[in-house]
Scaffold this motif. Structure first.
Motif, PDB file in Angstrom:
ATOM      1  N   PRO A   1      56.439  49.994  35.695  1.00  0.00           N
ATOM      2  CA  PRO A   1      56.670  51.079  36.653  1.00  0.00           C
ATOM      3  C   PRO A   1      55.378  51.787  37.049  1.00  0.00           C
ATOM      4  N   ASP A   2      55.324  52.222  38.306  1.00  0.00           N
ATOM      5  CA  ASP A   2      54.145  52.909  38.830  1.00  0.00           C
ATOM      6  C   ASP A   2      53.974  54.282  38.200  1.00  0.00           C
ATOM      7  N   VAL A   3      55.089  54.966  37.937  1.00  0.00           N
ATOM      8  CA  VAL A   3      55.079  56.300  37.342  1.00  0.00           C
ATOM      9  C   VAL A   3      56.170  56.336  36.277  1.00  0.00           C
ATOM     10  N   VAL A   4      55.818  56.837  35.096  1.00  0.00           N
ATOM     11  CA  VAL A   4      56.794  57.001  34.022  1.00  0.00           C
ATOM     12  C   VAL A   4      56.776  58.468  33.613  1.00  0.00           C
ATOM     13  N   LEU A   5      57.930  59.107  33.711  1.00  0.00           N
ATOM     14  CA  LEU A   5      58.081  60.509  33.330  1.00  0.00           C
ATOM     15  C   LEU A   5      58.964  60.579  32.091  1.00  0.00           C
ATOM     16  N   PRO A   6      58.369  60.499  30.897  1.00  0.00           N
ATOM     17  CA  PRO A   6      59.172  60.472  29.671  1.00  0.00           C
ATOM     18  C   PRO A   6      60.071  61.696  29.511  1.00  0.00           C
ATOM     19  N   LYS A   7      59.591  62.872  29.895  1.00  0.00           N
ATOM     20  CA  LYS A   7      60.378  64.106  29.775  1.00  0.00           C
ATOM     21  C   LYS A   7      61.705  63.998  30.534  1.00  0.00           C
ATOM     22  N   TYR A   8      61.689  63.266  31.632  1.00  0.00           N
ATOM     23  CA  TYR A   8      62.862  63.107  32.491  1.00  0.00           C
ATOM     24  C   TYR A   8      63.577  61.791  32.236  1.00  0.00           C
ATOM     25  N   ASN A   9      63.033  60.985  31.342  1.00  0.00           N
ATOM     26  CA  ASN A   9      63.569  59.655  31.070  1.00  0.00           C
ATOM     27  C   ASN A   9      63.730  58.863  32.376  1.00  0.00           C
TER      28      ASN A   9
ATOM     29  N   GLU B   1      65.092  46.634  37.368  1.00  0.00           N
ATOM     30  CA  GLU B   1      65.878  47.870  37.421  1.00  0.00           C
ATOM     31  C   GLU B   1      67.022  47.820  36.401  1.00  0.00           C
ATOM     32  N   ASP B   2      67.732  46.698  36.338  1.00  0.00           N
ATOM     33  CA  ASP B   2      68.820  46.543  35.365  1.00  0.00           C
ATOM     34  C   ASP B   2      68.303  46.672  33.933  1.00  0.00           C
ATOM     35  N   ALA B   3      67.177  46.016  33.646  1.00  0.00           N
ATOM     36  CA  ALA B   3      66.614  46.057  32.292  1.00  0.00           C
ATOM     37  C   ALA B   3      66.207  47.474  31.914  1.00  0.00           C
ATOM     38  N   LEU B   4      65.617  48.187  32.843  1.00  0.00           N
ATOM     39  CA  LEU B   4      65.213  49.572  32.570  1.00  0.00           C
ATOM     40  C   LEU B   4      66.427  50.463  32.325  1.00  0.00           C
TER      41      LEU B   4
ATOM     42  N   TRP C   1      66.598  54.231  30.967  1.00  0.00           N
ATOM     43  CA  TRP C   1      65.761  54.877  31.972  1.00  0.00           C
ATOM     44  C   TRP C   1      66.511  55.045  33.286  1.00  0.00           C
ATOM     45  N   GLN C   2      66.258  56.158  33.956  1.00  0.00           N
ATOM     46  CA  GLN C   2      66.712  56.329  35.335  1.00  0.00           C
ATOM     47  C   GLN C   2      65.614  55.741  36.219  1.00  0.00           C
ATOM     48  N   VAL C   3      66.005  54.976  37.228  1.00  0.00           N
ATOM     49  CA  VAL C   3      65.035  54.315  38.095  1.00  0.00           C
ATOM     50  C   VAL C   3      65.105  54.927  39.487  1.00  0.00           C
ATOM     51  N   LEU C   4      63.960  55.390  39.981  1.00  0.00           N
ATOM     52  CA  LEU C   4      63.863  55.919  41.337  1.00  0.00           C
ATOM     53  C   LEU C   4      62.879  55.045  42.124  1.00  0.00           C
ATOM     54  N   ILE C   5      63.189  54.869  43.403  1.00  0.00           N
ATOM     55  CA  ILE C   5      62.339  54.064  44.281  1.00  0.00           C
ATOM     56  C   ILE C   5      61.840  54.958  45.408  1.00  0.00           C
ATOM     57  N   VAL C   6      60.542  54.891  45.663  1.00  0.00           N
ATOM     58  CA  VAL C   6      59.955  55.541  46.839  1.00  0.00           C
ATOM     59  C   VAL C   6      59.489  54.421  47.751  1.00  0.00           C
ATOM     60  N   TRP C   7      59.936  54.467  48.996  1.00  0.00           N
ATOM     61  CA  TRP C   7      59.560  53.429  49.953  1.00  0.00           C
ATOM     62  C   TRP C   7      58.340  53.869  50.739  1.00  0.00           C
TER      63      TRP C   7
ATOM     64  N   ASP D   1      64.755  67.157  38.884  1.00  0.00           N
ATOM     65  CA  ASP D   1      65.313  68.424  38.410  1.00  0.00           C
ATOM     66  C   ASP D   1      66.792  68.283  38.085  1.00  0.00           C
ATOM     67  N   ALA D   2      67.511  67.525  38.901  1.00  0.00           N
ATOM     68  CA  ALA D   2      68.933  67.282  38.634  1.00  0.00           C
ATOM     69  C   ALA D   2      69.085  66.510  37.333  1.00  0.00           C
ATOM     70  N   GLN D   3      68.171  65.607  37.050  1.00  0.00           N
ATOM     71  CA  GLN D   3      68.202  64.819  35.814  1.00  0.00           C
ATOM     72  C   GLN D   3      68.061  65.728  34.599  1.00  0.00           C
ATOM     73  N   LEU D   4      67.214  66.750  34.679  1.00  0.00           N
ATOM     74  CA  LEU D   4      67.027  67.675  33.554  1.00  0.00           C
ATOM     75  C   LEU D   4      68.277  68.513  33.294  1.00  0.00           C
ATOM     76  N   GLU D   5      69.015  68.809  34.365  1.00  0.00           N
ATOM     77  CA  GLU D   5      70.218  69.644  34.238  1.00  0.00           C
ATOM     78  C   GLU D   5      71.391  68.900  33.604  1.00  0.00           C
ATOM     79  N   GLU D   6      71.351  67.576  33.628  1.00  0.00           N
ATOM     80  CA  GLU D   6      72.473  66.786  33.089  1.00  0.00           C
ATOM     81  C   GLU D   6      72.525  66.810  31.590  1.00  0.00           C
TER      82      GLU D   6
END
Length: 146
Positions: A55-63, A107-110, A115-121, A141-146
């Motif tokens: 992944p290009d960016v990994v945010l462990p705090k947000y999984n 994406e499936d493996a992650l 992990w939650q996977v987000l794509i930026v085009w 932010d929504a991920q942190l609230e869950e």
């Protein structure tokens, strides 16, 4: 002259050497995304090779992991993502299909690893980079609230 049977002036070996020099980890869209996330206060790791798809960016705090995809190579449903080279089309069709398959597998493996996977085009960054990253931040932010 080319040994590929088309109008490419380079041999297969020369083309391979040229393509191997292309750096896919520090593209402008990836740098821009990281810069905007960092300025907004997000801390992350980049290009984590021990995760599927690196992944290009990994945010462990947000999984959460973020991939910044080029529309052409990853076949986004925009004008650039729908274009096809006019020569050697069978090769390119297979190549693009395999890229899309690999993206889905990663994406499936992650997700199986939690992990939650987000794509930026790329096109969304070209249209309005700040808005594209703000949408990412809203999802984070929504991920942190869950």
């Amino acid at each position: 002259m080319s040994d590929q049977g088309n109008s490419d002036p380079l041999t297969t070996g020369e083309r391979s050497e040229l393509m191997s020099r292309i750096n896919s980890t520090e593209t402008e869209p990836k740098q821009l995304t990281r810069s905007l996330l960092h300025r907004a206060g997000y801390r992350f790791r980049k290009n984590v090779s021990d995760l599927p798809g690196t992944p290009d960016v990994v945010l462990p705090k947000y999984n959460t992991v973020i991939f910044v995809h080029g529309c052409y190579w990853h076949r986004h449903d925009c004008r650039k993502g729908r274009s096809m080279p006019s020569t050697n089309t069978d090769f390119w069709k297979e190549k693009f299909e395999r890229n899309v398959e690999r993206d889905a597998e990663n994406e499936d493996a992650l997700e199986e690893l939690g992990w939650q996977v987000l794509i930026v085009w790329e096109c969304s960054l070209n249209d309005d980079p700040v808005e594209a990253v703000e949408e990412l931040m809203t999802e984070l932010d929504a991920q942190l609230e869950e």
